[in-house]
Design a protein around this motif. Structure first.
Motif, PDB file in Angstrom:
ATOM      1  N   SER A 107      58.982  64.813  66.583  1.00 13.23           N
ATOM      2  CA  SER A 107      59.607  64.626  67.885  1.00 13.23           C
ATOM      3  C   SER A 107      58.902  65.515  68.896  1.00 13.23           C
ATOM      4  CB  SER A 107      61.097  64.970  67.816  1.00 13.23           C
ATOM      5  OG  SER A 107      61.704  64.822  69.080  1.00 13.23           O
ATOM      6  N   TYR A 108      58.345  64.914  69.935  1.00  9.87           N
ATOM      7  CA  TYR A 108      57.603  65.653  70.949  1.00  9.87           C
ATOM      8  C   TYR A 108      58.323  65.582  72.298  1.00  9.87           C
ATOM      9  CZ  TYR A 108      53.649  65.473  67.672  1.00  9.87           C
ATOM     10  OH  TYR A 108      52.832  65.602  66.576  1.00  9.87           O
ATOM     11  N   SER A 109      58.245  66.666  73.026  1.00  8.13           N
ATOM     12  CA  SER A 109      58.839  66.701  74.361  1.00  8.13           C
ATOM     13  C   SER A 109      58.057  65.802  75.312  1.00  8.13           C
ATOM     14  CB  SER A 109      58.837  68.133  74.899  1.00  8.13           C
ATOM     15  OG  SER A 109      59.541  68.999  74.043  1.00  8.13           O
ATOM     16  N   GLY A 110      58.761  65.182  76.253  1.00  9.71           N
ATOM     17  CA  GLY A 110      58.117  64.489  77.355  1.00  9.71           C
ATOM     18  C   GLY A 110      57.683  63.058  77.123  1.00  9.71           C
ATOM     19  N   THR A 111      57.866  62.541  75.893  1.00 13.73           N
ATOM     20  CA  THR A 111      57.387  61.172  75.649  1.00 13.73           C
ATOM     21  C   THR A 111      58.144  60.154  76.509  1.00 13.73           C
ATOM     22  OG1 THR A 111      58.846  61.050  73.716  1.00 13.73           O
ATOM     23  CG2 THR A 111      56.538  61.607  73.318  1.00 13.73           C
ATOM     24  N   GLY A 112      59.426  60.399  76.733  1.00 16.75           N
ATOM     25  CA  GLY A 112      60.206  59.487  77.571  1.00 16.75           C
ATOM     26  C   GLY A 112      59.710  59.466  79.008  1.00 16.75           C
ATOM     27  N   ASP A 113      59.312  60.630  79.526  1.00 20.00           N
ATOM     28  CA  ASP A 113      58.794  60.710  80.891  1.00 20.00           C
ATOM     29  C   ASP A 113      57.482  59.942  81.015  1.00 20.00           C
ATOM     30  OD1 ASP A 113      60.850  62.567  81.775  1.00 20.00           O
ATOM     31  OD2 ASP A 113      59.809  64.072  80.586  1.00 20.00           O
ATOM     32  N   ILE A 114      56.629  60.073  79.999  1.00 16.14           N
ATOM     33  CA  ILE A 114      55.349  59.360  80.013  1.00 16.14           C
ATOM     34  C   ILE A 114      55.592  57.852  79.908  1.00 16.14           C
ATOM     35  CG2 ILE A 114      53.180  59.013  78.768  1.00 16.14           C
ATOM     36  CD1 ILE A 114      53.465  61.977  77.847  1.00 16.14           C
ATOM     37  N   PHE A 115      56.476  57.474  78.998  1.00 14.73           N
ATOM     38  CA  PHE A 115      56.788  56.057  78.784  1.00 14.73           C
ATOM     39  C   PHE A 115      57.276  55.400  80.075  1.00 14.73           C
ATOM     40  CE2 PHE A 115      59.892  52.733  77.758  1.00 14.73           C
ATOM     41  CZ  PHE A 115      59.178  51.931  76.883  1.00 14.73           C
ATOM     42  N   THR A 116      58.265  56.008  80.717  1.00 15.92           N
ATOM     43  CA  THR A 116      58.835  55.405  81.928  1.00 15.92           C
ATOM     44  C   THR A 116      57.822  55.394  83.062  1.00 15.92           C
ATOM     45  OG1 THR A 116      61.057  56.126  81.273  1.00 15.92           O
ATOM     46  CG2 THR A 116      60.756  55.499  83.571  1.00 15.92           C
ATOM     47  N   LEU A 135      54.325  47.953  86.419  1.00 12.97           N
ATOM     48  CA  LEU A 135      55.141  46.998  87.177  1.00 12.97           C
ATOM     49  C   LEU A 135      54.734  46.969  88.653  1.00 12.97           C
ATOM     50  CD1 LEU A 135      58.748  47.533  85.731  1.00 12.97           C
ATOM     51  CD2 LEU A 135      57.174  45.652  85.251  1.00 12.97           C
ATOM     52  N   LEU A 136      54.474  48.133  89.233  1.00 20.96           N
ATOM     53  CA  LEU A 136      54.091  48.184  90.644  1.00 20.96           C
ATOM     54  C   LEU A 136      52.735  47.531  90.881  1.00 20.96           C
ATOM     55  CD1 LEU A 136      55.253  51.742  91.788  1.00 20.96           C
ATOM     56  CD2 LEU A 136      56.327  49.540  92.276  1.00 20.96           C
ATOM     57  N   ASN A 137      51.942  47.428  89.826  1.00 22.90           N
ATOM     58  CA  ASN A 137      50.635  46.781  89.941  1.00 22.90           C
ATOM     59  C   ASN A 137      50.675  45.314  89.523  1.00 22.90           C
ATOM     60  OD1 ASN A 137      48.513  48.680  90.925  1.00 22.90           O
ATOM     61  ND2 ASN A 137      49.357  49.949  89.305  1.00 22.90           N
ATOM     62  N   GLY A 138      51.875  44.755  89.375  1.00 27.09           N
ATOM     63  CA  GLY A 138      52.012  43.321  89.180  1.00 27.09           C
ATOM     64  C   GLY A 138      52.076  42.841  87.751  1.00 27.09           C
ATOM     65  N   HIS A 139      52.114  43.749  86.784  1.00 26.94           N
ATOM     66  CA  HIS A 139      52.245  43.346  85.386  1.00 26.94           C
ATOM     67  C   HIS A 139      53.706  43.063  85.073  1.00 26.94           C
ATOM     68  CE1 HIS A 139      48.074  44.455  84.445  1.00 26.94           C
ATOM     69  NE2 HIS A 139      48.269  45.500  85.221  1.00 26.94           N
ATOM     70  N   ASP A 140      53.952  42.227  84.049  1.00 27.50           N
ATOM     71  CA  ASP A 140      55.341  41.918  83.711  1.00 27.50           C
ATOM     72  C   ASP A 140      55.916  42.970  82.764  1.00 27.50           C
ATOM     73  OD1 ASP A 140      54.759  41.223  80.991  1.00 27.50           O
ATOM     74  OD2 ASP A 140      54.260  39.188  81.589  1.00 27.50           O
ATOM     75  N   LEU A 141      57.226  42.905  82.577  1.00 26.59           N
ATOM     76  CA  LEU A 141      57.928  43.938  81.820  1.00 26.59           C
ATOM     77  C   LEU A 141      57.474  43.980  80.367  1.00 26.59           C
ATOM     78  CD1 LEU A 141      60.179  46.094  81.924  1.00 26.59           C
ATOM     79  CD2 LEU A 141      61.784  44.321  81.203  1.00 26.59           C
ATOM     80  N   ILE A 189      55.575  52.433  82.567  1.00 29.93           N
ATOM     81  CA  ILE A 189      56.306  51.214  82.929  1.00 29.93           C
ATOM     82  C   ILE A 189      56.268  51.009  84.442  1.00 29.93           C
ATOM     83  CG2 ILE A 189      58.571  50.073  82.969  1.00 29.93           C
ATOM     84  CD1 ILE A 189      57.381  50.171  80.186  1.00 29.93           C
ATOM     85  N   ILE A 190      56.591  52.062  85.177  1.00 26.56           N
ATOM     86  CA  ILE A 190      56.636  51.966  86.641  1.00 26.56           C
ATOM     87  C   ILE A 190      55.260  51.628  87.202  1.00 26.56           C
ATOM     88  CG2 ILE A 190      56.927  53.333  88.757  1.00 26.56           C
ATOM     89  CD1 ILE A 190      59.186  54.836  87.259  1.00 26.56           C
ATOM     90  N   GLY A 191      54.228  52.353  86.750  1.00 25.23           N
ATOM     91  CA  GLY A 191      52.887  52.112  87.264  1.00 25.23           C
ATOM     92  C   GLY A 191      52.418  50.688  87.042  1.00 25.23           C
TER      93      GLY A 191
END
Length: 280
Positions: A212-221, A228-234, A224-226
């Motif tokens: 279990s590593y710290s920060g993986t959720g922050d990197i993951f989200t 999606l904002l560039n036009g890729h689907d979910l 996702i945001i980057g």
């Protein structure tokens, strides 16, 4: 050329430990998105370490917002992570008002492994549910998903049917897209997503090395945001975010480093450029 998208990223800043803003800034940047930090606190290292300093800047958050408002700065996305008090949640709620054009992404950081963080009160949970209700996308882990819905956390009952049921309950609160992260089944880890608009549910898996590593959720989200904002689907965004985390963990595991320092994602960032260039 298209203008660079702006993301108001509301989270803490930790000097050591790859998480929160120190994870979001490089990931969003390499994906061609401007990360505009909106800090909630400054720490020498995150709270998983035995010793750290902590500077709460809640009052500064109010002035920070007012300064941005005075400049009429528009954001393409508002992304909130860990919020440490009722007042901070209220500040975020107020910040979102009047920014209907922005994609609102909430990572409702409230607990893990079936345990709610001791900083969270019932009033804070209620306010977090309201923040979730006005979000477009939410990315809870299973513990946080159960806190939001009132379901009993049971790590042994993570059938697809159960996760779908919980995701739909959260979606019924307001958000169009719900991503429940980090579901562990033996040697696999799954990320589930439900898109209410198209009525689609899907899951992405990767191998799990029981670390279990710290920060993986922050990197993951942030990925996702980057994307999606560039036009890729979910679906594309979640698959590639999951793959990136797995590859970064594989690289990190070679060095037997302190898991509290997070995953060594820096050498892998160039892969995000290639991922972002491909359009389905």
């Amino acid at each position: 050329m298209n203008k660079v998208k702006k993301v108001a990223t509301i989270n803490d800043l930790s000097g050591v430990g790859r998480c929160s803003l120190t994870a979001a800034i490089p990931v969003l940047s390499v994906l061609g998105v401007q990360c505009c930090p909106y800090p909630t606190a400054i720490l020498s290292c995150h709270t998983g370490f035995d010793n750290y300093t902590f500077l709460d800047i809640t009052n500064e958050m109010i002035s920070y917002k007012e300064a941005w408002d005075s400049l009429n700065i528009n954001f393409d996305c508002i992304y909130s992570g860990f919020l440490g008090s009722e007042e901070q949640i209220d500040i975020v709620l107020n910040f979102v008002k009047g920014k209907e054009q922005a994609l609102v992404v909430v990572d409702p950081v409230m607990g893990d492994n079936g345990v709610i963080y001791n900083t969270f009160t019932e009033n804070m949970c209620s306010k977090m549910r309201y923040l979730v209700s006005i979000a477009n996308i939410v990315t809870p882990n299973l513990t946080e998903a159960c806190i939001l819905t009132g379901d009993i956390y049971d790590k042994y009952n993570t059938s697809d049917e159960k996760i779908i049921e919980i995701a739909k309950k959260i979606s019924d609160m307001g958000p169009e897209k719900v991503i429940i992260t980090g579901i562990i089944r033996e040697n696999k880890i799954f990320n589930f997503a439900y898109d209410k608009k198209i009525g689609e549910f899907f899951k992405v898996e990767s191998d799990f090395n029981h670390e279990s590593y710290s920060g993986t959720g922050d990197i993951f989200t942030s990925i996702i945001i980057g994307l999606l904002l560039n036009g890729h689907d979910l679906n594309y965004a979640i698959k590639n975010a999951t793959d990136f985390i797995f590859k970064s963990i594989e690289f990190t595991s070679k060095f037997k480093s302190d898991s509290r320092e997070g995953i060594m994602f820096e050498p892998c960032l160039k892969e995000l450029i290639l991922i972002n260039e491909y359009k389905q």
